[in-house]
Design a protein around this motif. Structure first.
Motif, PDB file in Angstrom:
ATOM      1  N   GLU A   1       0.559 -16.806  -4.308  1.00  0.00           N
ATOM      2  CA  GLU A   1      -0.438 -16.092  -5.131  1.00  0.00           C
ATOM      3  C   GLU A   1      -0.512 -16.606  -6.561  1.00  0.00           C
ATOM      4  OE1 GLU A   1       0.472 -11.916  -4.679  1.00  0.00           O
ATOM      5  OE2 GLU A   1       0.455 -12.063  -2.503  1.00  0.00           O
TER       6      GLU A   1
ATOM      7  N   TRP B   1       0.961  -8.825   9.230  1.00  0.00           N
ATOM      8  CA  TRP B   1       1.918  -8.326   8.242  1.00  0.00           C
ATOM      9  C   TRP B   1       2.410  -6.938   8.612  1.00  0.00           C
ATOM     10  CZ3 TRP B   1       4.484 -11.532   5.543  1.00  0.00           C
ATOM     11  CH2 TRP B   1       5.250 -11.125   4.434  1.00  0.00           C
TER      12      TRP B   1
ATOM     13  N   GLU C   1      -0.466 -13.336   6.741  1.00  0.00           N
ATOM     14  CA  GLU C   1      -0.113 -11.921   6.502  1.00  0.00           C
ATOM     15  C   GLU C   1      -1.244 -10.981   6.941  1.00  0.00           C
ATOM     16  OE1 GLU C   1       1.098 -11.288   2.434  1.00  0.00           O
ATOM     17  OE2 GLU C   1       2.096 -13.210   2.298  1.00  0.00           O
TER      18      GLU C   1
ATOM     19  N   LYS D   1      13.118 -13.055  -0.976  1.00  0.00           N
ATOM     20  CA  LYS D   1      12.462 -13.199  -2.290  1.00  0.00           C
ATOM     21  C   LYS D   1      13.502 -13.026  -3.393  1.00  0.00           C
ATOM     22  CE  LYS D   1       8.176 -11.119  -0.581  1.00  0.00           C
ATOM     23  NZ  LYS D   1       7.444  -9.821  -0.502  1.00  0.00           N
TER      24      LYS D   1
ATOM     25  N   TRP E   1       3.171  -1.945   4.823  1.00  0.00           N
ATOM     26  CA  TRP E   1       3.301  -1.776   3.355  1.00  0.00           C
ATOM     27  C   TRP E   1       2.171  -0.907   2.843  1.00  0.00           C
ATOM     28  CZ3 TRP E   1      -0.320  -4.121  -0.190  1.00  0.00           C
ATOM     29  CH2 TRP E   1      -1.348  -4.829   0.466  1.00  0.00           C
TER      30      TRP E   1
ATOM     31  N   ARG F   1      11.962  -6.527   8.222  1.00  0.00           N
ATOM     32  CA  ARG F   1      13.052  -6.227   7.290  1.00  0.00           C
ATOM     33  C   ARG F   1      14.317  -6.103   8.128  1.00  0.00           C
ATOM     34  NH1 ARG F   1       9.100  -2.468   5.804  1.00  0.00           N
ATOM     35  NH2 ARG F   1      10.337  -0.736   6.604  1.00  0.00           N
TER      36      ARG F   1
ATOM     37  N   GLU G   1      10.033  -9.837   5.163  1.00  0.00           N
ATOM     38  CA  GLU G   1       9.002  -9.153   4.363  1.00  0.00           C
ATOM     39  C   GLU G   1       9.347  -9.150   2.879  1.00  0.00           C
ATOM     40  OE1 GLU G   1       8.057  -5.148   5.631  1.00  0.00           O
ATOM     41  OE2 GLU G   1       6.204  -5.216   4.454  1.00  0.00           O
ATOM     42  N   TRP G   2      10.691  -9.051   2.599  1.00  0.00           N
ATOM     43  CA  TRP G   2      11.040  -9.072   1.163  1.00  0.00           C
ATOM     44  C   TRP G   2      12.416  -9.648   0.893  1.00  0.00           C
ATOM     45  CZ3 TRP G   2      14.303  -5.740  -2.024  1.00  0.00           C
ATOM     46  CH2 TRP G   2      15.195  -4.966  -1.288  1.00  0.00           C
TER      47      TRP G   2
ATOM     48  N   HIS H   1       9.824 -17.038   3.140  1.00  0.00           N
ATOM     49  CA  HIS H   1       8.814 -16.467   2.228  1.00  0.00           C
ATOM     50  C   HIS H   1       9.556 -15.681   1.172  1.00  0.00           C
ATOM     51  CE1 HIS H   1       5.107 -14.300   1.092  1.00  0.00           C
ATOM     52  NE2 HIS H   1       5.827 -13.201   1.163  1.00  0.00           N
TER      53      HIS H   1
ATOM     54  N   GLU I   1      13.524 -10.963  -5.692  1.00  0.00           N
ATOM     55  CA  GLU I   1      13.802  -9.556  -6.021  1.00  0.00           C
ATOM     56  C   GLU I   1      14.965  -9.010  -5.194  1.00  0.00           C
ATOM     57  OE1 GLU I   1       9.759  -8.397  -4.431  1.00  0.00           O
ATOM     58  OE2 GLU I   1      10.881  -6.586  -3.961  1.00  0.00           O
TER      59      GLU I   1
ATOM     60  N   GLN J   1      -3.446 -15.429   3.452  1.00  0.00           N
ATOM     61  CA  GLN J   1      -2.779 -14.181   3.818  1.00  0.00           C
ATOM     62  C   GLN J   1      -3.650 -13.305   4.724  1.00  0.00           C
ATOM     63  OE1 GLN J   1      -1.289 -12.078   0.380  1.00  0.00           O
ATOM     64  NE2 GLN J   1      -0.130 -13.846  -0.381  1.00  0.00           N
TER      65      GLN J   1
HETATM   66  O1  G3I Z   1      14.390  -1.090   1.004  1.00  0.00           O
HETATM   67  C1  G3I Z   1      14.736  -1.156  -0.382  1.00  0.00           C
HETATM   68  C2  G3I Z   1      15.537   0.048  -0.784  1.00  0.00           C
HETATM   69  O2  G3I Z   1      16.793   0.024  -0.111  1.00  0.00           O
HETATM   70  C3  G3I Z   1      15.783  -0.004  -2.294  1.00  0.00           C
HETATM   71  O3  G3I Z   1      16.465   1.153  -2.695  1.00  0.00           O
HETATM   72  C4  G3I Z   1      14.427  -0.088  -2.994  1.00  0.00           C
HETATM   73  C5  G3I Z   1      14.621  -0.114  -4.501  1.00  0.00           C
HETATM   74  O4  G3I Z   1      14.170  -1.287  -5.034  1.00  0.00           O
HETATM   75  O5  G3I Z   1      13.749  -1.278  -2.579  1.00  0.00           O
HETATM   76  C6  G3I Z   1      13.459  -1.236  -1.195  1.00  0.00           C
HETATM   77  O6  G3I Z   1      12.867  -2.452  -0.886  1.00  0.00           O
HETATM   78  C7  G3I Z   1      11.479  -2.535  -1.087  1.00  0.00           C
HETATM   79  C8  G3I Z   1      10.968  -3.413   0.063  1.00  0.00           C
HETATM   80  O7  G3I Z   1       9.567  -3.637  -0.086  1.00  0.00           O
HETATM   81  C9  G3I Z   1      11.233  -2.801   1.433  1.00  0.00           C
HETATM   82  O8  G3I Z   1      10.514  -1.648   1.572  1.00  0.00           O
HETATM   83  C10 G3I Z   1      11.206  -3.254  -2.416  1.00  0.00           C
HETATM   84  O9  G3I Z   1      11.562  -2.402  -3.473  1.00  0.00           O
HETATM   85  C11 G3I Z   1       9.725  -3.559  -2.513  1.00  0.00           C
HETATM   86  O10 G3I Z   1       9.465  -4.357  -3.666  1.00  0.00           O
HETATM   87  C12 G3I Z   1       9.286  -4.365  -1.292  1.00  0.00           C
HETATM   88  O11 G3I Z   1       7.876  -4.531  -1.349  1.00  0.00           O
HETATM   89  C13 G3I Z   1       7.386  -5.659  -0.617  1.00  0.00           C
HETATM   90  C14 G3I Z   1       6.444  -6.418  -1.557  1.00  0.00           C
HETATM   91  O12 G3I Z   1       5.832  -7.509  -0.857  1.00  0.00           O
HETATM   92  C15 G3I Z   1       7.204  -6.973  -2.746  1.00  0.00           C
HETATM   93  O13 G3I Z   1       8.195  -7.853  -2.276  1.00  0.00           O
HETATM   94  C16 G3I Z   1       6.615  -5.154   0.601  1.00  0.00           C
HETATM   95  O14 G3I Z   1       7.537  -4.605   1.536  1.00  0.00           O
HETATM   96  C17 G3I Z   1       5.891  -6.312   1.260  1.00  0.00           C
HETATM   97  O15 G3I Z   1       5.047  -5.845   2.306  1.00  0.00           O
HETATM   98  C18 G3I Z   1       5.018  -7.052   0.237  1.00  0.00           C
HETATM   99  O16 G3I Z   1       4.487  -8.160   0.882  1.00  0.00           O
HETATM  100  C19 G3I Z   1       3.579  -8.961   0.081  1.00  0.00           C
HETATM  101  C20 G3I Z   1       3.825 -10.422   0.399  1.00  0.00           C
HETATM  102  O17 G3I Z   1       5.175 -10.757   0.121  1.00  0.00           O
HETATM  103  C21 G3I Z   1       2.862 -11.299  -0.380  1.00  0.00           C
HETATM  104  N1  G3I Z   1       1.455 -10.906  -0.129  1.00  0.00           N
HETATM  105  C22 G3I Z   1       1.176  -9.492  -0.372  1.00  0.00           C
HETATM  106  C23 G3I Z   1       2.109  -8.617   0.471  1.00  0.00           C
HETATM  107  C24 G3I Z   1       1.777  -7.154   0.266  1.00  0.00           C
HETATM  108  O18 G3I Z   1       2.023  -6.780  -1.059  1.00  0.00           O
END
Ligand code: G3I
Length: 322
Positions: free
Chosen positions: A129, A283, A236, A47, A291, A20, A43-44, A80, A49, A206
């Motif tokens: 997925e 990962w 991952e 994407k 995560w 990140r 990591e995110w 990714h 989102e 993954q």
């Molecule tokens: O850091 C922000 C924060 O500043 C903000 O206030 C908050 C509110 O939304 O979001 C925070 O970010 C979060 C981010 O992780 C960093 O921690 C996101 O909400 C959260 O959705 C995100 O989750 C990630 C998830 O995928 C969804 O994108 C995980 O880190 C990440 O490890 C996970 O990775 C997935 C792979 O992409 C696909 N395979 C499964 C793997 C595990 O779920």
């Protein structure tokens, strides 16, 4: 303790981790990443989102920081992921039911993101997925609803390929080791796409494992996935302890089991022909980054000590330690 040689020097293939942009601001973490790895996966922040705002605007500060860090430090950047069933951004959902507007927005997004990192990203997870866990077919999603179960996948690959024809475009999924029906459905989809001329250029497995998994499943899955001849990305990998609690009483057993599973995966991957060894990504580098900490939060003390630090955690490094 004697220091082990860096992962990237030991492996005969690129070794990556997810990052990140906020982590990269920590000099200790940045040093660990540059020393140990040769590839990064956001990591995110790459994407929808993160990128797609509710009003339809795109924001790229995060992924740009990761791309700049990778470029400055000679690390490969793995894109990714462009399309994921989990994502239903308001900006897309509120588009009227008309297919033309929706496919234009879909093409515009993929073209903008892949085009922005052309010349930097070495590959993309185009669709993530998409296969149901029971292997019954392609999952429902906003993309499937609006554009068709397999059409939305073919379109994503065609748009990504048009935006950057020079990089392999991966299909990525999980539990392909422990769910043979899912793996068969995954391979069936790839074969149908290839037959239709859709430019699938690699397969991502993954490899998120639970530490109670028996031997041989990873090896069989990698060999099966490699049978199509496409590049393989262990994309991952981590070995969760949360799923194994109660199965393995002593954390030390857990660590031996984790070591066994990482060894099986890296040995199986090493046996692939060089052209199919795209990269091996774990990962998260440190326990504190994982995560899975959410998952571990409700874990028994067996697995975490008083200040919540994992005793035998999913990642290769403890915070700041090797
Ligand atoms: O850091 C922000 C924060 O500043 C903000 O206030 C908050 C509110 O939304 O979001 C925070 O970010 C979060 C981010 O992780 C960093 O921690 C996101 O909400 C959260 O959705 C995100 O989750 C990630 C998830 O995928 C969804 O994108 C995980 O880190 C990440 O490890 C996970 O990775 C997935 C792979 O992409 C696909 N395979 C499964 C793997 C595990 O779920």
């Amino acid at each position: 303790p004697a220091r082990l040689p860096p992962l990237k020097d030991v492996a005969q293939f690129p070794v990556g981790t997810c990052v990140r942009s906020d982590q990269l601001a920590d000099p200790a973490f940045a040093r660990l990443v540059v020393e140990q790895f040769s590839q990064l996966t956001p990591e995110w922040e790459m994407k929808m989102e993160y990128i797609v705002q509710d009003d339809g605007a795109f924001r790229f500060e995060g992924p740009d920081r990761i791309a700049a860090f990778a470029h400055q430090n000679g690390l490969r950047l793995f894109g990714h992921t462009l399309v994921w069933y989990i994502h239903r951004p308001k900006a897309f959902e509120q588009l009227d039911e008309g297919r033309v507007r929706f496919v234009d927005a879909y093409r515009n997004y993929i073209t903008a993101v892949v085009g922005r990192y052309r010349g930097q990203a070495v590959a993309w997870d185009v669709v993530n997925e998409t296969i149901e866990d029971d292997g019954s077919g392609v999952r429902d999603s906003l993309w499937a609803e609006r554009l068709g179960k397999e059409e939305h996948i073919a379109l994503a690959y065609r748009f990504a390929h048009a935006a950057d024809p020079g990089v392999p475009l991966f299909l990525n999924d999980y539990f392909l080791e422990t769910l043979p029906k899912k793996r068969a459905a995954f391979l069936g989809l790839v074969e149908r796409l290839l037959k239709a001329g859709v430019p699938v250029g690699g397969l991502g497995t993954q490899t998120h494992l639970i530490a109670d998994q028996g031997p041989g499943l990873i090896k069989a899955a990698i060999a099966d996935l490699a049978s199509l001849g496409l590049p393989i990305h262990v994309s991952e990998m981590d070995v969760s302890i949360a799923g194994a609690r109660g199965l393995l009483k002593d954390p030390r057993d857990l660590e031996q089991t984790q070591a066994r599973l990482y060894a099986e995966a890296s040995e199986a991957f090493s046996l692939l022909p060089a052209r199919q060894r795209f990269a091996f990504t774990i990962w998260g580098a440190r326990d504190s980054d994982s995560w899975r900490r959410k998952e571990a939060a409700d874990d028994t003390p067996l697995l975490f000590d008083a200040d919540g630090r994992p005793k035998a955690a999913a990642q290769a490094w403890e915070q700041g330690l090797r």
